[in-house]
Scaffold this motif. Sequence first.
Motif, PDB file in Angstrom:
ATOM      1  N   GLY A  84       0.830  -1.212   0.000  1.00  0.00           N
ATOM      2  CA  GLY A  84       0.000   0.000   0.000  1.00  0.00           C
ATOM      3  C   GLY A  84       0.861   1.258   0.000  1.00  0.00           C
ATOM      4  O   GLY A  84       1.934   1.297   0.575  1.00  0.00           O
ATOM      5  N   GLY A  85       0.367   2.273  -0.646  1.00  0.00           N
ATOM      6  CA  GLY A  85       1.100   3.532  -0.728  1.00  0.00           C
ATOM      7  C   GLY A  85       2.166   3.552  -1.817  1.00  0.00           C
ATOM      8  O   GLY A  85       2.934   4.490  -1.907  1.00  0.00           O
ATOM      9  N   GLY A  86       2.229   2.489  -2.610  1.00  0.00           N
ATOM     10  CA  GLY A  86       3.180   2.477  -3.723  1.00  0.00           C
ATOM     11  C   GLY A  86       4.593   2.094  -3.321  1.00  0.00           C
ATOM     12  O   GLY A  86       5.533   2.410  -4.026  1.00  0.00           O
ATOM     13  N   ARG A  87       4.774   1.432  -2.189  1.00  0.00           N
ATOM     14  CA  ARG A  87       6.101   0.968  -1.792  1.00  0.00           C
ATOM     15  C   ARG A  87       6.341  -0.388  -2.445  1.00  0.00           C
ATOM     16  O   ARG A  87       5.579  -1.327  -2.284  1.00  0.00           O
ATOM     17  N   LEU A  88       7.474  -0.477  -3.191  1.00  0.00           N
ATOM     18  CA  LEU A  88       7.790  -1.701  -3.909  1.00  0.00           C
ATOM     19  C   LEU A  88       8.642  -2.619  -3.054  1.00  0.00           C
ATOM     20  O   LEU A  88       9.485  -2.160  -2.284  1.00  0.00           O
ATOM     21  N   VAL A  89       8.421  -3.894  -3.185  1.00  0.00           N
ATOM     22  CA  VAL A  89       9.274  -4.905  -2.571  1.00  0.00           C
ATOM     23  C   VAL A  89      10.139  -5.461  -3.707  1.00  0.00           C
ATOM     24  O   VAL A  89       9.610  -5.916  -4.721  1.00  0.00           O
ATOM     25  N   VAL A  90      11.481  -5.376  -3.543  1.00  0.00           N
ATOM     26  CA  VAL A  90      12.394  -5.736  -4.631  1.00  0.00           C
ATOM     27  C   VAL A  90      13.420  -6.761  -4.162  1.00  0.00           C
ATOM     28  O   VAL A  90      13.649  -6.954  -2.979  1.00  0.00           O
ATOM     29  N   ARG A  91      14.036  -7.389  -5.159  1.00  0.00           N
ATOM     30  CA  ARG A  91      15.185  -8.265  -4.919  1.00  0.00           C
ATOM     31  C   ARG A  91      16.161  -8.049  -6.065  1.00  0.00           C
ATOM     32  O   ARG A  91      15.799  -7.585  -7.157  1.00  0.00           O
ATOM     33  N   GLY A  92      17.414  -8.405  -5.830  1.00  0.00           N
ATOM     34  CA  GLY A  92      18.414  -8.274  -6.869  1.00  0.00           C
ATOM     35  C   GLY A  92      18.110  -9.198  -8.037  1.00  0.00           C
ATOM     36  O   GLY A  92      17.640 -10.312  -7.843  1.00  0.00           O
TER      37      GLY A  92
END
Length: 155
Positions: free
Chosen positions: A146-154
């Motif tokens: 929510g709120g446009g926060r991305l969860v990323v990985r290499g």
Amino acid sequence: MLDQLDSLYLAHPFWLWLAVAAIFLAAEVPTASGYLLWPAASAGAVAVLTLWLAIAWPYQLITFAALTIVSTIVGRRLMPRRTAHEGPDISNRSSGLAGRFGKAVAPFSAGQGRVFVDGAEWMAELEPGQTAPEPGARVEVVAVHGGGRLVVRGA
């Protein structure tokens, strides 16, 4: 004599009920809720009944009310409900980012950082167990919170 026939013709309850049906339909168009379709259909049915039967006004109103109640209950049970959300929200840019690739913009600190994906810079957090990517390193978007926060990985 022609004026008397015209006034008698226009005074017929059919036209009143047809006008009531048209008003309900006109009110339904901008809302598209489906709730006003049933009173419109009921008014149309009463209009047709008044063509065949000489029904007194109070009974016309009772018939309209009864038809509206019954048709609303039956119609709501038989018609499929629309889901609140069918498909991606095209006005939410972040909703389609999962699976996309981008670049880390700055060093990550405590699992938080910024990435550049699809022409925009986003706040990001690392997927648990991932090491912090260096600035300019390629990352993959795993999920969007929510709120446009991305969860990323290499990547």
